[in-house]
Design a protein around this motif. Structure first.
Motif, PDB file in Angstrom:
ATOM      1  N   ILE A  29     -71.923 -25.960 115.193  1.00 26.85           N
ATOM      2  CA  ILE A  29     -72.610 -24.939 114.379  1.00 26.85           C
ATOM      3  C   ILE A  29     -73.865 -25.489 113.701  1.00 26.85           C
ATOM      4  O   ILE A  29     -74.903 -24.813 113.700  1.00 26.85           O
ATOM      5  CB  ILE A  29     -71.644 -24.273 113.376  1.00 26.85           C
ATOM      6  N   PRO A  30     -73.836 -26.704 113.135  1.00 33.29           N
ATOM      7  CA  PRO A  30     -75.080 -27.209 112.536  1.00 33.29           C
ATOM      8  C   PRO A  30     -76.227 -27.318 113.550  1.00 33.29           C
ATOM      9  O   PRO A  30     -77.384 -27.072 113.200  1.00 33.29           O
ATOM     10  CB  PRO A  30     -74.686 -28.595 112.011  1.00 33.29           C
ATOM     11  N   LYS A  31     -75.909 -27.644 114.785  1.00 28.12           N
ATOM     12  CA  LYS A  31     -76.937 -27.712 115.828  1.00 28.12           C
ATOM     13  C   LYS A  31     -77.497 -26.330 116.126  1.00 28.12           C
ATOM     14  O   LYS A  31     -78.698 -26.167 116.336  1.00 28.12           O
ATOM     15  CB  LYS A  31     -76.366 -28.342 117.100  1.00 28.12           C
ATOM     16  N   MET A  32     -76.616 -25.327 116.140  1.00 28.56           N
ATOM     17  CA  MET A  32     -77.065 -23.954 116.365  1.00 28.56           C
ATOM     18  C   MET A  32     -77.962 -23.489 115.220  1.00 28.56           C
ATOM     19  O   MET A  32     -78.991 -22.850 115.451  1.00 28.56           O
ATOM     20  CB  MET A  32     -75.869 -23.016 116.524  1.00 28.56           C
ATOM     21  N   ALA A  33     -77.570 -23.812 113.995  1.00 30.30           N
ATOM     22  CA  ALA A  33     -78.374 -23.416 112.830  1.00 30.30           C
ATOM     23  C   ALA A  33     -79.739 -24.087 112.877  1.00 30.30           C
ATOM     24  O   ALA A  33     -80.766 -23.439 112.640  1.00 30.30           O
ATOM     25  CB  ALA A  33     -77.639 -23.767 111.538  1.00 30.30           C
ATOM     26  N   LYS A  42     -80.115 -18.537 110.571  1.00 29.38           N
ATOM     27  CA  LYS A  42     -79.815 -19.873 110.027  1.00 29.38           C
ATOM     28  C   LYS A  42     -78.807 -19.774 108.885  1.00 29.38           C
ATOM     29  O   LYS A  42     -77.841 -20.531 108.819  1.00 29.38           O
ATOM     30  CB  LYS A  42     -81.093 -20.550 109.510  1.00 29.38           C
ATOM     31  N   ALA A  43     -79.032 -18.822 107.989  1.00 27.50           N
ATOM     32  CA  ALA A  43     -78.153 -18.649 106.828  1.00 27.50           C
ATOM     33  C   ALA A  43     -76.751 -18.229 107.252  1.00 27.50           C
ATOM     34  O   ALA A  43     -75.753 -18.737 106.719  1.00 27.50           O
ATOM     35  CB  ALA A  43     -78.755 -17.621 105.865  1.00 27.50           C
ATOM     36  N   ALA A  44     -76.661 -17.318 108.211  1.00 22.82           N
ATOM     37  CA  ALA A  44     -75.351 -16.851 108.675  1.00 22.82           C
ATOM     38  C   ALA A  44     -74.575 -17.989 109.330  1.00 22.82           C
ATOM     39  O   ALA A  44     -73.369 -18.142 109.103  1.00 22.82           O
ATOM     40  CB  ALA A  44     -75.520 -15.690 109.652  1.00 22.82           C
ATOM     41  N   LEU A  45     -75.254 -18.790 110.125  1.00 20.97           N
ATOM     42  CA  LEU A  45     -74.586 -19.915 110.774  1.00 20.97           C
ATOM     43  C   LEU A  45     -74.136 -20.950 109.747  1.00 20.97           C
ATOM     44  O   LEU A  45     -73.020 -21.480 109.839  1.00 20.97           O
ATOM     45  CB  LEU A  45     -75.498 -20.541 111.830  1.00 20.97           C
ATOM     46  N   ALA A 105     -74.515 -16.658 122.552  1.00 22.03           N
ATOM     47  CA  ALA A 105     -73.578 -17.786 122.646  1.00 22.03           C
ATOM     48  C   ALA A 105     -72.603 -17.762 121.472  1.00 22.03           C
ATOM     49  O   ALA A 105     -71.403 -17.985 121.647  1.00 22.03           O
ATOM     50  CB  ALA A 105     -74.353 -19.107 122.682  1.00 22.03           C
ATOM     51  N   GLY A 106     -73.111 -17.467 120.285  1.00 19.11           N
ATOM     52  CA  GLY A 106     -72.256 -17.386 119.105  1.00 19.11           C
ATOM     53  C   GLY A 106     -71.228 -16.270 119.220  1.00 19.11           C
ATOM     54  O   GLY A 106     -70.075 -16.427 118.816  1.00 19.11           O
ATOM     55  N   GLY A 107     -71.637 -15.150 119.781  1.00 18.86           N
ATOM     56  CA  GLY A 107     -70.717 -14.028 119.979  1.00 18.86           C
ATOM     57  C   GLY A 107     -69.586 -14.389 120.925  1.00 18.86           C
ATOM     58  O   GLY A 107     -68.423 -14.030 120.689  1.00 18.86           O
ATOM     59  N   ARG A 108     -69.910 -15.126 121.992  1.00 24.80           N
ATOM     60  CA  ARG A 108     -68.859 -15.557 122.919  1.00 24.80           C
ATOM     61  C   ARG A 108     -67.863 -16.479 122.214  1.00 24.80           C
ATOM     62  O   ARG A 108     -66.649 -16.377 122.419  1.00 24.80           O
ATOM     63  CB  ARG A 108     -69.475 -16.236 124.145  1.00 24.80           C
ATOM     64  N   VAL A 109     -68.388 -17.364 121.366  1.00 29.26           N
ATOM     65  CA  VAL A 109     -67.529 -18.262 120.591  1.00 29.26           C
ATOM     66  C   VAL A 109     -66.600 -17.445 119.689  1.00 29.26           C
ATOM     67  O   VAL A 109     -65.383 -17.691 119.633  1.00 29.26           O
ATOM     68  CB  VAL A 109     -68.376 -19.253 119.757  1.00 29.26           C
ATOM     69  N   GLU A 110     -67.158 -16.485 118.969  1.00 26.23           N
ATOM     70  CA  GLU A 110     -66.355 -15.681 118.041  1.00 26.23           C
ATOM     71  C   GLU A 110     -65.256 -14.931 118.781  1.00 26.23           C
ATOM     72  O   GLU A 110     -64.116 -14.863 118.314  1.00 26.23           O
ATOM     73  CB  GLU A 110     -67.230 -14.706 117.253  1.00 26.23           C
ATOM     74  N   HIS A 111     -65.579 -14.352 119.921  1.00 28.57           N
ATOM     75  CA  HIS A 111     -64.577 -13.595 120.665  1.00 28.57           C
ATOM     76  C   HIS A 111     -63.480 -14.504 121.218  1.00 28.57           C
ATOM     77  O   HIS A 111     -62.311 -14.118 121.244  1.00 28.57           O
ATOM     78  CB  HIS A 111     -65.236 -12.753 121.762  1.00 28.57           C
TER      79      HIS A 111
END
Length: 173
Positions: A29-33, A42-45, A105-111
């Motif tokens: 997650i820090p890399k994604m942010a 950035k804030a949401a991540l 990519a984040g959505g796939r992770v969440e699901h």
């Protein structure tokens, strides 16, 4: 791999899988942010990183209630989701479009996480582990909220991204 002769065995495996997934995400997650461009993304991540760290703690608590260690399994599914996210971070192009790739990519992770939590909750309910159910439901609610937040941010970004509805209207005018 441990034998699965009872629901508790399967639940233990699910807890270990989720634990591995969440631990992997505390690094990803820090890399994604860092790789995102939109301040709200950035804030949401960053906010979800804190939730993920709390989810790791909840899984440790759930494992303790079940009398197991949460370690010992690698979640290869999450490893694949993170690899896809890394590919999105390595792309070049329009910042808004790249952010939409990160959101995808984040959505796939969440699901993936939501599916795991729902399965673990069902199994914990089957064996009457109410405290475990409560811990898992708290994490599931956070994953659902994170997914919703990503979709909201994505809708905002896509409306002004090249090829989005707002930019298409402007180019026809």
């Amino acid at each position: 791999m441990a034998d699965k002769n009872a629901i508790q065995d399967l639940l233990s495996d699910e807890i270990k899988d989720l634990y591995s997934a969440e631990k992997q995400l505390t690094k990803a997650i820090p890399k994604m942010a860092k790789g995102s461009n939109d301040p709200s993304l950035k804030a949401a991540l960053s906010a979800h990183l804190k939730e993920t760290q709390t989810q790791v703690t909840r899984l440790e608590q759930a494992a303790g209630l079940l009398g197991i260690k949460p370690t010992g399994k690698k979640c290869v599914g999450m490893e694949g989701c993170i690899k896809e996210g890394s590919e999105a971070l390595a792309e070049d192009g329009n910042e808004a479009v790249l952010d939409l790739g990160i959101i995808g990519a984040g959505g796939r992770v969440e699901h993936y996480e939501m599916a795991g939590y729902m399965t673990a909750i069902s199994l914990a309910q089957c064996i009457g582990a109410a405290e475990v159910v409560s811990l898992l439901k708290a994490s599931l609610a956070e994953e659902e909220a994170a997914d919703k937040k990503l979709r909201q941010i994505g809708a905002t970004i896509s409306s002004s991204a090249p090829g989005g509805a707002a930019t298409a209207k402007a180019s026809r005018a």
